[in-house]
Design an enzyme around this catalytic site. Structure first.
Site, PDB file in Angstrom:
ATOM      1  CD  GLU A   1      -3.709  -6.133   2.533  1.00 48.49           C
ATOM      2  OE1 GLU A   1      -4.592  -5.487   3.127  1.00 48.49           O
ATOM      3  OE2 GLU A   1      -2.497  -5.855   2.587  1.00 48.49           O
TER       4      GLU A   1
ATOM      5  CD  GLU B   1      -3.132  -1.027   2.069  1.00 48.44           C
ATOM      6  OE1 GLU B   1      -2.942  -0.366   3.102  1.00 48.44           O
ATOM      7  OE2 GLU B   1      -4.197  -1.628   1.830  1.00 48.44           O
TER       8      GLU B   1
HETATM    9  C1  BG6 Z   1      -4.304  -2.854   4.691  1.00 47.42           C
HETATM   10  C2  BG6 Z   1      -2.993  -3.337   5.171  1.00 47.42           C
HETATM   11  O1  BG6 Z   1      -4.340  -1.526   5.007  1.00 47.42           O
HETATM   12  O2  BG6 Z   1      -5.506  -3.333   5.234  1.00 47.42           O
HETATM   13  C3  BG6 Z   1      -3.066  -4.414   6.233  1.00 47.42           C
HETATM   14  O3  BG6 Z   1      -2.128  -3.710   4.152  1.00 47.42           O
HETATM   15  C4  BG6 Z   1      -4.292  -4.188   7.106  1.00 47.42           C
HETATM   16  O4  BG6 Z   1      -1.856  -4.391   6.915  1.00 47.42           O
HETATM   17  C5  BG6 Z   1      -5.524  -4.331   6.241  1.00 47.42           C
HETATM   18  O5  BG6 Z   1      -4.353  -5.021   8.202  1.00 47.42           O
HETATM   19  C6  BG6 Z   1      -6.847  -4.219   6.979  1.00 47.42           C
HETATM   20  O6  BG6 Z   1      -6.887  -3.062   7.737  1.00 47.42           O
HETATM   21  P1  BG6 Z   1      -7.183  -3.095   9.299  1.00 47.42           P
HETATM   22  O7  BG6 Z   1      -6.994  -1.699   9.734  1.00 47.42           O
HETATM   23  O8  BG6 Z   1      -8.583  -3.550   9.442  1.00 47.42           O
HETATM   24  O9  BG6 Z   1      -6.210  -4.037   9.884  1.00 47.42           O
END
Ligand code: BG6
Length: 504
Positions: free
Chosen positions: A402, A214
């Site tokens: 993700e 990211e």
């Molecule tokens: C992304 C990141 O921002 O989203 C992860 O690459 C992160 O590291 C994921 O965990 C989900 O976000 P959060 O804040 O719910 O953990």
């Protein structure tokens, strides 16, 4: 006629490519724990406390001032860290990543669970400070290298391909204190040294690499994304410039060491909608999306977009460059686009609209969309739109690394977790992804569910914001046995993978 129907059936059976990489994803600091084990140094994530998303308590970075006093400041939105501050951990604070879910000692069990789900790949990160504890050490830490050897070997034993992120918000504190983080050009050389070490060591074990997780988070989380102590626009712009150069160098280096290694960029996917047909809303959409495309343009095309140069000019930002930089950016464009996608966002020129949160951003509440418990908008169509936009613009293979739903899972009296809401979320997103492949012709390498085994939330530092298909008994107050338990989504995803996406 029969022939056509048969053909259509056949096509739909082949909706996901034969070698499609189904799997799950994590980041070192969010799952490993063992934060000082086997010579590991400290990274930025290690000095960030827990927060609480429900009560809107923000995560903080802690530091010591030259007079010995303790200080801390919010990570998001970030306030400046005072001059002379030394980032460090304090005994009276709780840092959830220090133990996380103890993947460091449970990796065999966890990878066996991934294998049982049928994973074809596992996206994970190497924590830079396990390899170079201070970032600029003359020699790598052999113990750290051995740990990842063991993890990769365990994956390969089951036919799981590691997909490895080189940097997932883990800037060594050594580089933060010596240079102020990525704002200093010296980080490029240190990163290149680290990349050379891991590329050479793991070239026969890892084919897919990702440079900066990211990378567009420099906008929202400069400390997290770039180890920055200063948050002014000049510092953020310069730090991003250095990460672009570092990414380009990593691509070239990987190809030189092993031409079959593929190196991708990674972006927090943004799809924005205007609240109304007011052209002013459309302009806001353009601006929000540009914030993301800027990072993609540089890494996919090797040039800065004209509008960014104008913006810098207007805001008095002046990038410090060296001869040859332009060529480095041009020659080091990426092989594929990896991205995260959780939700879309909505913008409005009306200042009186109600907002909600999203992945490192805020959004106007979109009346057409439901929200998760953390207020993130659920929008599978947005994923299809985003995939098409990337494909139209860059003509590069995509990798969804993700996607998932953070929720408060509650084990029933027998300890079972019936997470049908997560299954529903994933099912809808996989359908959207399938449409993008079959109907729009998007080239997709794979899909990894975020936090496939529960881990610490990056945004809030909570454990109760769970994404996994495997539950880990670890709670927000640090208690728990680390016992792993399969949720309903575990068995569902197993069938999805086994049928190559046919059974949803
Ligand atoms: C992304 C990141 O921002 O989203 C992860 O690459 C992160 O590291 C994921 O965990 C989900 O976000 P959060 O804040 O719910 O953990």
């Amino acid at each position: 006629m029969t022939h056509i129907i048969l053909f259509q059936k056949e096509v739909s059976k082949l909706s996901f490519p034969k070698n499609f990489l189904w799997g799950g994803a994590s980041a070192a600091h969010q799952c490993e724990g063992g934060y000082r084990e086997d010579g590991k140094g400290l990274c930025t994530a290690d000095v960030i406390t827990s927060g609480d998303g429900i009560h809107n308590i923000q995560r903080r970075v802690t530091y010591e001032m030259p007079d010995g006093s303790k200080g801390s400041c919010q990570v998001f939105p970030m306030s400046e860290i005072p001059d002379g501050a030394v980032l460090k951990c304090f005994d009276d604070e709780f840092y959830p990543t220090h133990e996380a879910v103890d993947f460091y000692h449970h990796y065999k069990e966890d990878i066996a669970l991934m294998a049982e789900m049928g994973f074809k790949c596992y996206r994970m990160s190497i924590n830079w400070t396990r390899i170079y504890p201070n970032g600029d050490d003359p020699m790598p830490n052999e113990k750290g290298l051995e740990f990842y050897d063991k993890v990769f070997d365990e994956c390969l034993k089951y036919g799981i391909q590691p997909v490895v992120t080189l940097f997932h918000f883990e800037t060594p504190l050594g580089l933060v204190h010596k240079y102020g983080g990525w704002v200093h050009r010296a980080c490029i050389n240190e990163f290149e040294k680290y990349c050379k070490t891991v590329f050479e060591r793991y070239q026969n074990k890892v084919k897919y690499w990702i440079t900066f997780n990211e990378i567009n988070n420099m906008n929202f989380l400069p400390m997290y994304a770039g180890g920055l102590l200063k948050i002014d626009e000049q510092s953020r712009a310069q730090a991003s410039y250095h990460q672009f150069l570092a990414s380009a160098m990593a691509v070239k280096l990987a190809h030189r060491i092993a031409p079959d290694m593929k190196v991708g960029m990674m972006i927090a996917g943004q799809v924005a909608y205007g609240m109304t047909a007011n052209p002013k809303d459309a302009l806001l959409v353009m601006e929000r999306e540009r914030d993301m495309y800027f990072y993609c343009d540089v890494q996919c095309w090797g040039v800065y977009p004209a509008w960014k140069e104008k913006e810098y000019e207007r805001n008095g930002v002046h990038l410090v460059k060296e001869d040859g930089d332009d060529a480095i950016l041009k020659d080091g464009t990426v092989d594929y686009i990896a991205f995260s996608y959780y939700s879309s966002s909505c913008v409005s020129c009306d200042p009186n609209t109600e907002t909600t949160s999203g992945n490192m951003c805020t959004s106007i509440i979109n009346p057409y969309l439901e929200q998760t418990e953390w207020g993130w908008l659920i929008d599978p169509d947005g994923l299809r739109i985003l995939m098409n936009r990337f494909m139209d613009r860059y003509q590069l293979p995509l990798f969804i690394v993700e996607n998932g739903m953070g929720a408060m899972d509650k084990p029933d009296e027998n300890g079972n977790i019936h997470d049908d809401y997560r299954i529903d979320y994933l099912r809808k997103h996989i359908r959207a992804m399938e449409q993008a492949i079959t109907e729009d012709g998007v080239l997709l390498l794979g899909y990894t569910v975020w936090g496939s085994i529960d881990l610490v939330s990056a945004g809030t530092g909570e454990m109760r914001k769970r994404y996994g298909m495997v539950y880990v008994d670890k709670q927000d107050d640090g208690t728990g046995t680390y016992t792993r338990r399969k949720k309903d989504s575990f068995y569902w995803y197993q069938k999805v993978i086994l049928s190559n996406g046919e059974t949803l």
